[in-house]
Scaffold this active site. Structure first.
Site, PDB file in Angstrom:
ATOM      1  CE1 TYR A  98     -10.032   9.209  -7.130  1.00 19.28           C
ATOM      2  CE2 TYR A  98     -11.425  10.370  -8.666  1.00 19.28           C
ATOM      3  CZ  TYR A  98     -10.450   9.255  -8.740  1.00 19.28           C
ATOM      4  OH  TYR A  98      -9.961   8.838  -9.942  1.00 19.28           O
ATOM      5  CG  ASP A 132      -1.995   1.681   1.703  1.00 17.03           C
ATOM      6  OD1 ASP A 132      -2.048   2.143   0.235  1.00 17.03           O
ATOM      7  OD2 ASP A 132      -2.956   0.941   2.013  1.00 17.03           O
ATOM      8  CB  SER A 179      -6.605   6.506  -6.470  1.00 14.12           C
ATOM      9  OG  SER A 179      -7.684   7.323  -5.452  1.00 14.12           O
ATOM     10  CE  LYS A 215      -7.392  10.355  -7.857  1.00  8.54           C
ATOM     11  NZ  LYS A 215      -5.309   9.076  -8.430  1.00  8.54           N
TER      12      LYS A 215
END
Ligand code: UDP
Length: 324
Positions: free
Chosen positions: A154, A65, A84, A158
């Site tokens: 998310y 990870d 992701s 990002k």
């Protein structure tokens, strides 16, 4: 990682390399003679996607990870950070891993690039534009994101990832690239991925109702994965350090997509309406003038042709027993 025999040539580290887009990048870099280190924790990726390279001397798989630090031996010439969850149901299922891989994972991947003095390419997303108030979206648009809504995990991860990538460029003089990926589709999307194309194709192939969220008037534009990969390779090679949209500007409503997929699969599935997810963007369409100017890139694969190839892939998965 157990490294196979020493091999010559450039090395790419691809995080999320066993995922949908990551595995296509592994294929492409190997085919161009690179050595590939594919790093994935397999929460949404699958070893099936890279099985073909199992015996390849120039391919190594590392189960890890990237949100946790890692030291990798040897030279690395390019780090492509694609790890992701990327489908809305996936990042709603894994909100904290999504935030961590965008933040800590990007930091760790940049740390590797800095230590190895390698190029760095971040997989960003059209979600940085949120529910856009202008269309098409150009890179200069700052977006309309709800930071505390369900998609915020998310979108904000990002956006942070873009900010830290450019900070490493400015502070550490790293050669960084940022690709803002618009909706992309193709073989190796999971049947249960939850995004619209895998859902519609698998529902149509099984003769199940096709689930249209909301009225279906919201728009998207869909890029075939080989076009995206070509854009990414060009961006890594000679692109600017500022973000670049890569996507197909052929915008259409989701309702029209449903009818197209029903026709291409020869299905008689009904189309049923389901509630529109919270903060579902009403319009999405890339302005690709930057990519055209700097990369001489534009998509080549027409939607129906890409869908037919994807349907062929899904037929083998649906026949093989459904969910994976
Ligand atoms: N969508 C739909 N039916 C589905 C899955 C998705 O109508 O079974 C819609 C969704 O609400 C959105 C569009 O299709 O408007 C694209 O959704 P997707 O999950 O593929 O990705 P997004 O573009 O929202 O990130």
């Amino acid at each position: 990682m157990i490294r196979k025999k020493r091999v010559q040539g450039r090395t790419a580290l691809i995080t999320g390399g066993a995922g949908f887009i990551g595995s296509h990048l592994c294929d492409r870099f190997l085919s161009e003679g690179w050595r590939v280190v594919c790093l994935d924790n397999l929460i949404t990726g699958s070893l099936d996607n890279v099985r073909a390279h199992e015996k390849e001397r120039r391919f190594d798989f590392v189960r890890h990870d990237i949100s946790k630090p890692i030291t990798l031996p040897g030279r690395i010439d390019a780090v492509l950070h694609f790890a992701s969850p990327a489908s809305p149901p996936d990042y709603l299922r894994y909100p904290i891993p999504t935030l961590k891989v965008g933040a800590l994972g990007t930091h760790n991947a940049l740390g590797i690039a800095k230590a190895k003095r390698s190029k760095f390419l971040l997989a960003s997303t059209s979600e940085v534009y949120g529910d856009p108030l202008v269309s098409p979206q150009s890179e200069s648009y700052w977006g309309n994101v709800n930071p505390v809504g369900p998609r915020g995990v998310y979108d904000e991860a990002k956006r942070y990832a873009e900010a830290i990538t450019l900070a490493y460029h400015r502070e550490h003089r790293l050669d960084t690239k940022i690709v803002r990926i618009f909706n992309t589709f193709g073989p190796r999307m999971r049947i249960e991925d939850g995004r619209v194309i895998p859902n519609f194709i698998s529902q149509a192939l099984r003769g199940e109702p096709m689930t249209l969220y909301g009225r279906g008037t919201q728009t998207r534009s869909y890029c075939y994965v080989s076009d995206l990969v070509e854009g990414i390779v060009r961006l890594l090679g000679r692109g600017p350090n500022a973000p670049v949209n890569i996507g197909n500007p052929n915008e259409m409503s989701v309702a029209r997509l449903a009818r197209l997929i029903r026709r291409l699969t020869g299905s008689d599935s009904r189309i049923v309406h389901r509630p529109l997810p919270v903060d579902d963007p009403k319009r999405r369409c890339p302005d690709i003038r930057l990519a055209q100017r700097y990369l001489k890139w534009r998509p080549q694969v027409e939607l129906s042709r890409g869908l037919v190839r994807t349907i062929e892939y899904f037929k083998t998965r649906v026949d093989a027993g459904g969910r994976r």
